[in-house]
Motif scaffolding. Sequence first.
Motif: not given
Length: 243
Positions: A191-194, A196-202, A204-207, A233-238
Amino acid sequence: MISWRDDAAILAMRPFGESSAILEVFSANHGRHAGVVRGGASRKIAPLIQPGAQVTVTWAARLDDHLGSFTVEPVRSRNAAAMADRLSLAGLNAVCALLLMVLPERESHPLLYQRSIALLDLLGQRAVWPLAYLRWEQALLEEMGFGLDLSACAASGVNEDLAFVSPRSGRAVSRDAAGVWADRLLPLPPVLAGKGDASGAEIAKALGTTGFFIENRLIRGLGDRPMPAARARLIDAIMRADG
């Protein structure tokens, strides 16, 4: 007197004296800028100048290096969108905190301003906000001179099976090229490279990866200052929103 007029988003407001307030804004053509709003702490004006609000400001001062004063014309309030849920409020706080911390004072960044306004306009849209925020962090790094190059492997030049990012160069590294050094590299979620999956977990990993560069390239040069807690706090909310 010196004066100018510009579109802006409010980043912070704090009381000043008995009835005034100091605003810090991110303006389209004058960058991060501060000024005093007379009567800004009053019940009538304070609700209109909360962080995230889009305004037109007129700044005036006797000398260019003075704090000066703002006259504020409200354009769009984002209070309702920000207070709609935890994710929106955390997102607004993270954007404002990062811009306050990393933007040089009075330095114009019109493209980043437009990207920031577009992101704030998505507040409350839970389905698209996390990915839009990730793209905004990538744009922030690019604007400040630390953009990530994820187009091809830094070591081999291939553009397939890119799995890592070099913490030194910000360039992609393929799984093969990483070899025994993989544990010293940062993850490159698709997802960081545009892709695949744009799930919250992915996301958060990219962030986690963009956060490394924000902390070690943008913030480290500002002295002994930690990453804004609002971002965590934002990453936790995601992550919670994805549950």
